[in-house]
Design an enzyme around this catalytic site. Structure first.
Site, PDB file in Angstrom:
ATOM      1  N   GLN A 203      38.482  39.978  44.474  1.00 50.07           N
ATOM      2  CA  GLN A 203      38.275  41.428  44.571  1.00 50.07           C
ATOM      3  C   GLN A 203      36.835  41.780  44.177  1.00 50.07           C
ATOM      4  O   GLN A 203      36.208  41.080  43.399  1.00 50.07           O
ATOM      5  CB  GLN A 203      39.285  42.146  43.673  1.00 50.07           C
ATOM      6  CG  GLN A 203      40.725  41.882  44.130  1.00 50.07           C
ATOM      7  CD  GLN A 203      41.765  42.612  43.266  1.00 50.07           C
ATOM      8  OE1 GLN A 203      41.490  43.647  42.692  1.00 50.07           O
ATOM      9  NE2 GLN A 203      42.963  42.056  43.202  1.00 50.07           N
TER      10      GLN A 203
ATOM     11  N   ARG B  64      37.219  41.047  26.786  1.00 46.91           N
ATOM     12  CA  ARG B  64      37.959  39.784  26.857  1.00 46.91           C
ATOM     13  C   ARG B  64      37.623  38.910  25.646  1.00 46.91           C
ATOM     14  O   ARG B  64      38.507  38.326  25.005  1.00 46.91           O
ATOM     15  CB  ARG B  64      37.603  39.029  28.151  1.00 46.91           C
ATOM     16  CG  ARG B  64      38.211  39.641  29.393  1.00 46.91           C
ATOM     17  CD  ARG B  64      37.976  38.757  30.618  1.00 46.91           C
ATOM     18  NE  ARG B  64      36.604  38.759  31.067  1.00 46.91           N
ATOM     19  CZ  ARG B  64      36.135  39.483  32.085  1.00 46.91           C
ATOM     20  NH1 ARG B  64      36.933  40.295  32.748  1.00 46.91           N
ATOM     21  NH2 ARG B  64      34.871  39.409  32.438  1.00 46.91           N
TER      22      ARG B  64
ATOM     23  N   ALA C  21      52.920  47.048  38.230  1.00 47.43           N
ATOM     24  CA  ALA C  21      52.901  47.267  36.781  1.00 47.43           C
ATOM     25  C   ALA C  21      53.695  48.519  36.389  1.00 47.43           C
ATOM     26  O   ALA C  21      54.362  48.530  35.349  1.00 47.43           O
ATOM     27  CB  ALA C  21      51.459  47.393  36.292  1.00 47.43           C
TER      28      ALA C  21
ATOM     29  N   ASP D  18      44.647  47.453  32.091  1.00 44.74           N
ATOM     30  CA  ASP D  18      43.336  47.592  32.733  1.00 44.74           C
ATOM     31  C   ASP D  18      43.489  47.825  34.241  1.00 44.74           C
ATOM     32  O   ASP D  18      43.161  46.955  35.058  1.00 44.74           O
ATOM     33  CB  ASP D  18      42.514  46.309  32.471  1.00 44.74           C
ATOM     34  CG  ASP D  18      41.117  46.396  33.079  1.00 44.74           C
ATOM     35  OD1 ASP D  18      40.600  47.508  33.250  1.00 44.74           O
ATOM     36  OD2 ASP D  18      40.552  45.324  33.393  1.00 44.74           O
TER      37      ASP D  18
ATOM     38  N   CYS E 183      38.401  52.715  34.770  1.00 44.88           N
ATOM     39  CA  CYS E 183      37.106  52.518  35.407  1.00 44.88           C
ATOM     40  C   CYS E 183      36.840  53.592  36.464  1.00 44.88           C
ATOM     41  O   CYS E 183      36.011  53.415  37.342  1.00 44.88           O
ATOM     42  CB  CYS E 183      36.998  51.121  36.001  1.00 44.88           C
ATOM     43  SG  CYS E 183      38.290  50.750  37.190  1.00 44.88           S
TER      44      CYS E 183
HETATM   45  N1  SAH Z   1      41.537  42.900  33.666  1.00 46.28           N
HETATM   46  C1  SAH Z   1      41.036  42.171  34.820  1.00 46.28           C
HETATM   47  C2  SAH Z   1      40.576  43.071  35.933  1.00 46.28           C
HETATM   48  C3  SAH Z   1      41.637  44.000  36.477  1.00 46.28           C
HETATM   49  S1  SAH Z   1      41.261  44.670  38.034  1.00 46.28           S
HETATM   50  C4  SAH Z   1      39.951  41.198  34.353  1.00 46.28           C
HETATM   51  O1  SAH Z   1      39.538  41.255  33.185  1.00 46.28           O
HETATM   52  O2  SAH Z   1      39.480  40.394  35.164  1.00 46.28           O
HETATM   53  C5  SAH Z   1      42.737  45.454  38.444  1.00 46.28           C
HETATM   54  C6  SAH Z   1      43.878  44.523  38.860  1.00 46.28           C
HETATM   55  O3  SAH Z   1      45.026  45.349  39.069  1.00 46.28           O
HETATM   56  C7  SAH Z   1      43.677  43.754  40.145  1.00 46.28           C
HETATM   57  O4  SAH Z   1      43.894  42.395  39.875  1.00 46.28           O
HETATM   58  C8  SAH Z   1      44.795  44.247  41.091  1.00 46.28           C
HETATM   59  O5  SAH Z   1      45.361  43.203  41.863  1.00 46.28           O
HETATM   60  C9  SAH Z   1      45.800  44.774  40.115  1.00 46.28           C
HETATM   61  N2  SAH Z   1      46.699  45.843  40.582  1.00 46.28           N
HETATM   62  C10 SAH Z   1      46.393  46.917  41.336  1.00 46.28           C
HETATM   63  N3  SAH Z   1      47.454  47.741  41.437  1.00 46.28           N
HETATM   64  C11 SAH Z   1      48.450  47.164  40.726  1.00 46.28           C
HETATM   65  C12 SAH Z   1      49.797  47.533  40.430  1.00 46.28           C
HETATM   66  N4  SAH Z   1      50.320  48.671  40.878  1.00 46.28           N
HETATM   67  N5  SAH Z   1      50.529  46.718  39.636  1.00 46.28           N
HETATM   68  C13 SAH Z   1      50.006  45.581  39.156  1.00 46.28           C
HETATM   69  N6  SAH Z   1      48.743  45.187  39.393  1.00 46.28           N
HETATM   70  C14 SAH Z   1      47.979  45.962  40.169  1.00 46.28           C
END
Ligand code: SAH
Length: 396
Positions: free
Chosen positions: A202, A214, A282, A300, A340
């Site tokens: 992504q 992190r 989620a 996140d 974000c």
């Molecule tokens: N915390 C991560 C970045 C998160 S980016 C890091 O530190 O690398 C946001 C993520 O949310 C993406 O991986 C995307 O696939 C996921 N995502 C988007 N919508 C979602 C949903 N409804 N339920 C679960 N995951 C979701």
């Protein structure tokens, strides 16, 4: 594309529209212009014809002009060299750049290069070009970037799309510009070895902006049960694992991201039995988790307010997610929640967290306000560049 020759066409403001510019803001909306731009580069003038600055321009986007410099001078090789070198110098001074690093080299307006993003992943650079003006200037900046890249040991160049391209009437891109890739690229982030898929991942492949958070989770995870919601390729999870977590669950809707999280978990020498894969939405999955069952919880999500008009809906979505995160957090545990979306400001984000905790029937202490790392700077005169906010909450 041939570079447009200097002097670029003049674009005039309507009378009295110089005010924001006078405060140093780099953006001009189409409504402030006497007539729309006709070329991707422009010399911006006030109503009486005095040139105020030079930048990229779009005949179609509401964001009509982005100023790069405030002199009546071209965006030439010397200009790009100076801006790019200044950006790189900051990352080096801060100790963020290096041969194994993941580091944002250039962050658009924050580095006074509106619309341009460059991320370094070890030996590779990923470029995002957000405007037609930067496309027109490609023959000018691309050789300079390669020269700086060569000096830093960069051998692969990839180009990925950026949200802004559509508004500027540009096609999406996803390609190798130079060099070749045998698969994902490895970067080091503290003790973690993380792999980044530059072509299929992504954004530019990874979310470099969460680096500090992190690392912080890694320091506070010893012996803990950890939930990493919206975990992508498991960056937070692996740091928690390396920090001694008893068990880590990575939740995401992307199967390929979770596959990579599992692979990276193992590559870091962590016991696969301590990693739980949770694939799904989620908003739904978090409702099914046992209450108070995690000591550390990360929430996140991706930008839920892509535009200003989405704000009310997004506020509710953030609130719901933070409530579900708080519900999953054991008493005395820590919840890291983030947004974000640049349209949701800090005050509203905190209000979402407050409302969420009230609804969850829990109290919380704010341990820290979180934001962007130093390789994602924003210019003081461009507050829109501040997009990431977060809270470490101790949920009681
Ligand atoms: N915390 C991560 C970045 C998160 S980016 C890091 O530190 O690398 C946001 C993520 O949310 C993406 O991986 C995307 O696939 C996921 N995502 C988007 N919508 C979602 C949903 N409804 N339920 C679960 N995951 C979701």
């Amino acid at each position: 594309m041939e570079p447009i020759s200097w002097p670029y066409p003049v674009v005039r403001l309507k009378p009295g529209k110089e005010e924001l510019l006078a405060k140093g803001h780099p953006w001009v909306y189409s409504g402030a212009l006497a007539a729309p731009p006709t070329a991707p580069l422009a010399r911006l003038a006030d109503a009486s014809g005095n040139v105020l600055g030079v930048g990229t321009a779009s005949p179609v986007s509401p964001l009509a002009v982005r100023l790069f410099r405030r002199e009546d001078q071209p965006l030439d090789e010397a200009f790009f060299r100076q801006r790019l070198e200044r950006a790189l110098e900051a990352r080096r001074m801060l100790g963020l750049d290096g041969p194994e690093a993941g580091c944002r080299w250039v962050f658009g307006e924050g580095d006074l290069l509106p619309g341009l993003v460059v991320d370094r992943y070890a030996q590779a650079l990923v470029v995002q070009v957000g405007t037609a003006g930067l496309e027109a200037l490609r023959p000018v900046w691309w050789p300079v970037l390669q020269e700086l890249g060569r000096a830093a040991g960069i051998s692969v160049y990839v180009e990925r799309s950026q949200g802004g391209r559509k508004e500027e009437g540009l096609e999406p891109v996803n390609r190798i510009l130079k060099g070749s890739l045998g698969g994902p690229v490895d970067i080091r982030e503290g003790a973690a070895l993380l792999s980044v898929d530059l072509l299929k991942g992504q954004k530019t492949g990874f979310f470099l902006d969460q680096r500090e958070h992190r690392l912080a989770l890694g320091r506070i995870s010893s012996g803990c049960r950890v939930l990493n919601a919206f975990g992508y390729t498991g960056g937070f999870s692996i740091h928690a694992g390396l920090g001694g977590a008893a068990e880590v669950a990575t939740l995401d809707s992307s199967g390929p991201a979770l596959d990579q999280a599992g692979r990276d978990w193992a590559r870091n020498g962590l016991d696969p039995d301590r990693h739980v894969r949770m694939e799904g939405d989620a908003f739904e999955l978090m409702r099914t988790l046992e209450a108070a069952s995690y000591d550390r919880v990360i929430v996140d999500p991706p930008a839920l307010a892509k535009q200003r008009k989405d704000l009310d809906k997004a506020f509710k979505a953030y609130k719901d997610l933070i409530r579900l995160g708080a519900r999953a957090t054991a008493p005395g545990g820590i919840l890291g929640c983030f947004s974000c979306s640049r349209h949701l400001d800090r005050a509203r984000f905190q209000e979402a967290a407050w409302t969420a905790l009230l609804e969850a029937g829990r109290e919380a202490q704010v341990l820290a306000h979180l934001g962007q790392p130093m390789d994602h700077p924003y210019a003081l005169n461009h507050p829109e560049g501040a997009y990431l906010k977060g809270l470490w909450l101790r949920v009681i």
